[in-house]
Design a protein around this motif. Structure first.
Motif, PDB file in Angstrom:
ATOM      1  N   PRO A  48      43.563  45.665  19.908  1.00 35.91           N
ATOM      2  CA  PRO A  48      44.064  46.795  20.694  1.00 35.91           C
ATOM      3  C   PRO A  48      43.445  46.787  22.094  1.00 35.91           C
ATOM      4  N   GLN A  49      44.215  47.189  23.050  1.00 36.77           N
ATOM      5  CA  GLN A  49      43.764  47.235  24.444  1.00 36.77           C
ATOM      6  C   GLN A  49      43.173  48.617  24.703  1.00 36.77           C
ATOM      7  N   GLU A  50      41.919  48.783  24.294  1.00 38.85           N
ATOM      8  CA  GLU A  50      41.244  50.086  24.309  1.00 38.85           C
ATOM      9  C   GLU A  50      41.084  50.682  25.700  1.00 38.85           C
ATOM     10  N   HIS A  51      41.043  49.838  26.713  1.00 39.38           N
ATOM     11  CA  HIS A  51      40.839  50.334  28.076  1.00 39.38           C
ATOM     12  C   HIS A  51      42.130  50.821  28.719  1.00 39.38           C
ATOM     13  N   MET A  52      43.264  50.480  28.108  1.00 42.61           N
ATOM     14  CA  MET A  52      44.537  50.883  28.700  1.00 42.61           C
ATOM     15  C   MET A  52      44.733  52.391  28.516  1.00 42.61           C
ATOM     16  N   PRO A  53      44.941  53.092  29.602  1.00 39.49           N
ATOM     17  CA  PRO A  53      45.154  54.544  29.498  1.00 39.49           C
ATOM     18  C   PRO A  53      46.396  54.859  28.663  1.00 39.49           C
ATOM     19  N   ALA A  54      46.340  55.937  27.906  1.00 42.07           N
ATOM     20  CA  ALA A  54      47.468  56.339  27.067  1.00 42.07           C
ATOM     21  C   ALA A  54      48.720  56.579  27.909  1.00 42.07           C
ATOM     22  N   SER A  55      48.529  56.976  29.148  1.00 37.47           N
ATOM     23  CA  SER A  55      49.665  57.261  30.029  1.00 37.47           C
ATOM     24  C   SER A  55      50.321  55.989  30.590  1.00 37.47           C
ATOM     25  N   CYS A  56      49.686  54.851  30.405  1.00 37.37           N
ATOM     26  CA  CYS A  56      50.217  53.589  30.931  1.00 37.37           C
ATOM     27  C   CYS A  56      51.389  53.132  30.062  1.00 37.37           C
ATOM     28  N   ASP A  57      52.522  52.901  30.676  1.00 40.50           N
ATOM     29  CA  ASP A  57      53.727  52.516  29.935  1.00 40.50           C
ATOM     30  C   ASP A  57      53.976  51.006  29.978  1.00 40.50           C
ATOM     31  N   PHE A  58      52.922  50.228  29.920  1.00 42.85           N
ATOM     32  CA  PHE A  58      53.025  48.771  30.025  1.00 42.85           C
ATOM     33  C   PHE A  58      52.863  48.158  28.637  1.00 42.85           C
ATOM     34  N   LYS A  59      53.821  48.424  27.759  1.00 44.54           N
ATOM     35  CA  LYS A  59      53.782  47.973  26.367  1.00 44.54           C
ATOM     36  C   LYS A  59      53.656  46.451  26.280  1.00 44.54           C
ATOM     37  N   GLY A  60      52.737  46.011  25.446  1.00 49.00           N
ATOM     38  CA  GLY A  60      52.535  44.579  25.267  1.00 49.00           C
ATOM     39  C   GLY A  60      51.604  43.958  26.288  1.00 49.00           C
ATOM     40  N   GLY A  61      51.090  44.755  27.216  1.00 50.16           N
ATOM     41  CA  GLY A  61      50.181  44.232  28.234  1.00 50.16           C
ATOM     42  C   GLY A  61      48.811  43.932  27.647  1.00 50.16           C
ATOM     43  N   ARG A  94      50.262  44.702  35.575  1.00 56.97           N
ATOM     44  CA  ARG A  94      50.099  46.113  35.941  1.00 56.97           C
ATOM     45  C   ARG A  94      48.609  46.388  35.993  1.00 56.97           C
ATOM     46  N   ARG A  95      48.208  47.030  37.064  1.00 58.38           N
ATOM     47  CA  ARG A  95      46.804  47.420  37.225  1.00 58.38           C
ATOM     48  C   ARG A  95      46.656  48.856  36.735  1.00 58.38           C
ATOM     49  N   ALA A  96      45.633  49.077  35.891  1.00 60.09           N
ATOM     50  CA  ALA A  96      45.321  50.415  35.387  1.00 60.09           C
ATOM     51  C   ALA A  96      43.810  50.586  35.512  1.00 60.09           C
ATOM     52  N   GLY A  97      43.384  51.341  36.522  1.00 58.11           N
ATOM     53  CA  GLY A  97      41.950  51.475  36.785  1.00 58.11           C
ATOM     54  C   GLY A  97      41.395  50.145  37.256  1.00 58.11           C
ATOM     55  N   GLN A  98      40.319  49.711  36.621  1.00 56.21           N
ATOM     56  CA  GLN A  98      39.710  48.433  37.006  1.00 56.21           C
ATOM     57  C   GLN A  98      40.283  47.255  36.230  1.00 56.21           C
ATOM     58  N   TRP A  99      41.222  47.507  35.343  1.00 58.44           N
ATOM     59  CA  TRP A  99      41.775  46.480  34.469  1.00 58.44           C
ATOM     60  C   TRP A  99      43.157  46.054  34.941  1.00 58.44           C
ATOM     61  N   THR A 100      43.440  44.771  34.790  1.00 60.53           N
ATOM     62  CA  THR A 100      44.782  44.264  35.046  1.00 60.53           C
ATOM     63  C   THR A 100      45.321  43.722  33.735  1.00 60.53           C
ATOM     64  N   TYR A 101      46.530  44.145  33.420  1.00 61.56           N
ATOM     65  CA  TYR A 101      47.184  43.757  32.171  1.00 61.56           C
ATOM     66  C   TYR A 101      48.371  42.860  32.484  1.00 61.56           C
ATOM     67  N   TYR A 102      48.597  41.886  31.621  1.00 59.73           N
ATOM     68  CA  TYR A 102      49.691  40.948  31.789  1.00 59.73           C
ATOM     69  C   TYR A 102      50.562  40.953  30.544  1.00 59.73           C
ATOM     70  N   ARG A 103      51.851  40.738  30.767  1.00 63.80           N
ATOM     71  CA  ARG A 103      52.790  40.542  29.665  1.00 63.80           C
ATOM     72  C   ARG A 103      53.891  39.600  30.138  1.00 63.80           C
ATOM     73  N   ARG A 104      54.653  39.126  29.194  1.00 63.04           N
ATOM     74  CA  ARG A 104      55.735  38.202  29.516  1.00 63.04           C
ATOM     75  C   ARG A 104      56.818  38.893  30.340  1.00 63.04           C
ATOM     76  N   ASN A 105      57.404  38.143  31.238  1.00 64.77           N
ATOM     77  CA  ASN A 105      58.557  38.608  32.005  1.00 64.77           C
ATOM     78  C   ASN A 105      59.777  37.958  31.349  1.00 64.77           C
ATOM     79  N   GLU A 106      60.334  38.632  30.357  1.00 64.37           N
ATOM     80  CA  GLU A 106      61.430  38.055  29.580  1.00 64.37           C
ATOM     81  C   GLU A 106      62.641  37.726  30.448  1.00 64.37           C
ATOM     82  N   GLU A 107      62.912  38.554  31.445  1.00 62.98           N
ATOM     83  CA  GLU A 107      64.030  38.285  32.345  1.00 62.98           C
ATOM     84  C   GLU A 107      63.778  37.001  33.138  1.00 62.98           C
ATOM     85  N   GLY A 108      62.563  36.833  33.642  1.00 61.63           N
ATOM     86  CA  GLY A 108      62.216  35.617  34.386  1.00 61.63           C
ATOM     87  C   GLY A 108      62.272  34.377  33.511  1.00 61.63           C
TER      88      GLY A 108
END
Length: 120
Positions: A48-61, A94-108
């Motif tokens: 689990p990505q514990e540092h990701m804020p609950a308000s962050c909508d970057f699913k799978g990051g 997507r940057r959330a605070g001091q953390w940067t999250y990455y996920r696949r760009n399915e369209e790309g």
């Protein structure tokens, strides 16, 4: 009879082949390829990505630190790999605070596959 020179005009779209090459180069490294593969099903490969804020909508990051821990490589190396994959259009971030999250760009990824089919 004098010889006539024949010229054929061919439109070459330089951008498309360069994009394909950029993407192929990004995928040519085993670790970068594995990262893209792991991010296809992040819940199976990362905790689990514990540092990701609950308000962050970057699913799978997934944060750089989690990817670094899985590979055993330094975060600076992984950051460089992730930027290369992102520049190739295969990842989004997507940057959330001091953390940067990455996920696949399915369209790309889909665009790359379709373009590769056309070109080859």
């Amino acid at each position: 009879m004098p010889k006539k020179d024949i010229y054929i005009s061919i439109k070459i779209d330089i951008i498309k082949p360069m994009d394909i090459l950029l993407t192929i180069k990004a995928l040519s490294n085993e670790t970068r390829f594995n990262i893209l593969e792991w991010l296809k099903h992040p819940e199976e490969h990362f905790g689990p990505q514990e540092h990701m804020p609950a308000s962050c909508d970057f699913k799978g990051g997934i944060c750089v630190g989690s990817i670094s821990a899985k590979t055993g490589l330094a975060q600076s190396v992984i950051s460089g790999y992730l930027v290369k994959l992102q520049k190739a259009g295969l990842l989004e971030s997507r940057r959330a605070g001091q953390w940067t999250y990455y996920r696949r760009n399915e369209e790309g990824i889909s665009r790359f596959i379709e373009q590769l089919k056309k070109e080859l």
